[in-house]
Scaffold this motif. Sequence first.
Motif, PDB file in Angstrom:
ATOM      1  N   ALA A 182     -17.031 -26.465  29.848  1.00  0.00           N
ATOM      2  CA  ALA A 182     -17.148 -28.278  29.546  1.00  0.00           C
ATOM      3  C   ALA A 182     -18.116 -28.516  27.892  1.00  0.00           C
ATOM      4  N   TYR A 183     -18.433 -27.633  27.198  1.00  0.00           N
ATOM      5  CA  TYR A 183     -19.387 -27.312  25.774  1.00  0.00           C
ATOM      6  C   TYR A 183     -18.257 -27.532  24.744  1.00  0.00           C
ATOM      7  N   TRP A 231     -20.183 -33.687  27.853  1.00  0.00           N
ATOM      8  CA  TRP A 231     -19.688 -31.932  28.680  1.00  0.00           C
ATOM      9  C   TRP A 231     -21.003 -31.693  30.129  1.00  0.00           C
ATOM     10  N   VAL A 232     -21.728 -32.275  29.769  1.00  0.00           N
ATOM     11  CA  VAL A 232     -22.730 -32.004  30.819  1.00  0.00           C
ATOM     12  C   VAL A 232     -22.237 -32.643  32.505  1.00  0.00           C
ATOM     13  N   SER A 260     -14.574 -33.930  28.645  1.00  0.00           N
ATOM     14  CA  SER A 260     -16.012 -33.432  28.567  1.00  0.00           C
ATOM     15  C   SER A 260     -16.156 -34.702  26.746  1.00  0.00           C
ATOM     16  N   THR A 302     -20.559 -21.372  37.429  1.00  0.00           N
ATOM     17  CA  THR A 302     -20.887 -22.808  37.045  1.00  0.00           C
ATOM     18  C   THR A 302     -21.909 -22.313  35.492  1.00  0.00           C
ATOM     19  N   PHE A 353     -19.871 -25.280  32.969  1.00  0.00           N
ATOM     20  CA  PHE A 353     -20.543 -25.729  31.660  1.00  0.00           C
ATOM     21  C   PHE A 353     -20.114 -25.068  30.185  1.00  0.00           C
ATOM     22  N   THR A 357     -19.453 -32.729  32.901  1.00  0.00           N
ATOM     23  CA  THR A 357     -17.871 -32.304  33.110  1.00  0.00           C
ATOM     24  C   THR A 357     -18.380 -31.348  33.948  1.00  0.00           C
ATOM     25  N   GLY A 358     -19.398 -30.943  33.350  1.00  0.00           N
ATOM     26  CA  GLY A 358     -19.406 -29.270  33.592  1.00  0.00           C
ATOM     27  C   GLY A 358     -19.912 -29.839  35.437  1.00  0.00           C
ATOM     28  N   LEU A 359     -20.655 -30.586  35.476  1.00  0.00           N
ATOM     29  CA  LEU A 359     -21.129 -31.024  37.412  1.00  0.00           C
ATOM     30  C   LEU A 359     -19.016 -31.196  38.316  1.00  0.00           C
TER      31      LEU A 359
END
Length: 208
Positions: free
Chosen positions: A172-173, A74-75, A69, A165, A169, A77-79
Motif C-alpha cells: 500500500a505504501y 496508503w494506511v 493508495s 499485515t 502495508f 488501503t493497507g487496512l
Amino acid sequence: MNRKIKGLIEVLIIVTLFLLFSYLVQKNISYFESLIVNDVLGILVFIFIEFISIVVAPVTTLPLIPIASNLWGWVLTGLISIFAWSFGAWVAFVIGRKYGVQIIKKFISLKDIYRIEKKVPEESLFWTVVLLRLITPVDILSYALGIFTKMDIRTYLFATIIGITPFAFIFAYLGSVPIQYQIISFLAFGVLILIGWVVRIIYKKYFK
C-alpha cells in the motif's frame, strides 16, 4: 513449463502491472478521482474484488493497490486489504473444512493444494501459517489448511492477520510513492531474492 520459471514470469507480470497502474494513477489522479465519485462505494467495490480474488478467482489484486493508495491513502488501503484478504481467507478456510476436496477441485488446482499440504507440519502450526502467508497465495493456503489440518478457526485467522499485515502495508505504501522509488524498491527486493537463492545453492552444494 517449469513451475519455477512459470512463477517467475507471473511475478514479473504482477510487478509490471503494479508499476503501470501506479504510473497511470499518479499521472491522472484527477481522472481517477472523478471516475470514483463515491469513496464509500469505491471502497466497497475494492473490498469485493479482493474478496473474490481470494475465494474464487486464482488471481492477484496487487496491481490495483496503487489506485487505492493514491485515492484513499496508503494506511487506509493497507487496512482495507487486511480486512478483505482475511475475510476471504476465512471463507476459503471454512469452505475447505466443510466441503473438502470435492468442491475445491472445481476452482482450485488440486496439485497446488497437495503441494501446500506437504509444507504444513503437524507441530508449530501457528508460526508455520504466519510464515507461509508471506510466500503462499492466500486462497490455496486457506483451502489446504481447511482440508488437511485440525487448526481451529480463531487461531487460523489470527495467524493469517499477522502474516498478511506487513505486506499489506508495504504494498500500500509502495503504491503511493513516486514510480522511480517503486522501481528501485522492486529491483532491491529482486537482488535480495537472488542473493538468497545463490546462498541456498552454495549451502546445499558445499555444506550438506
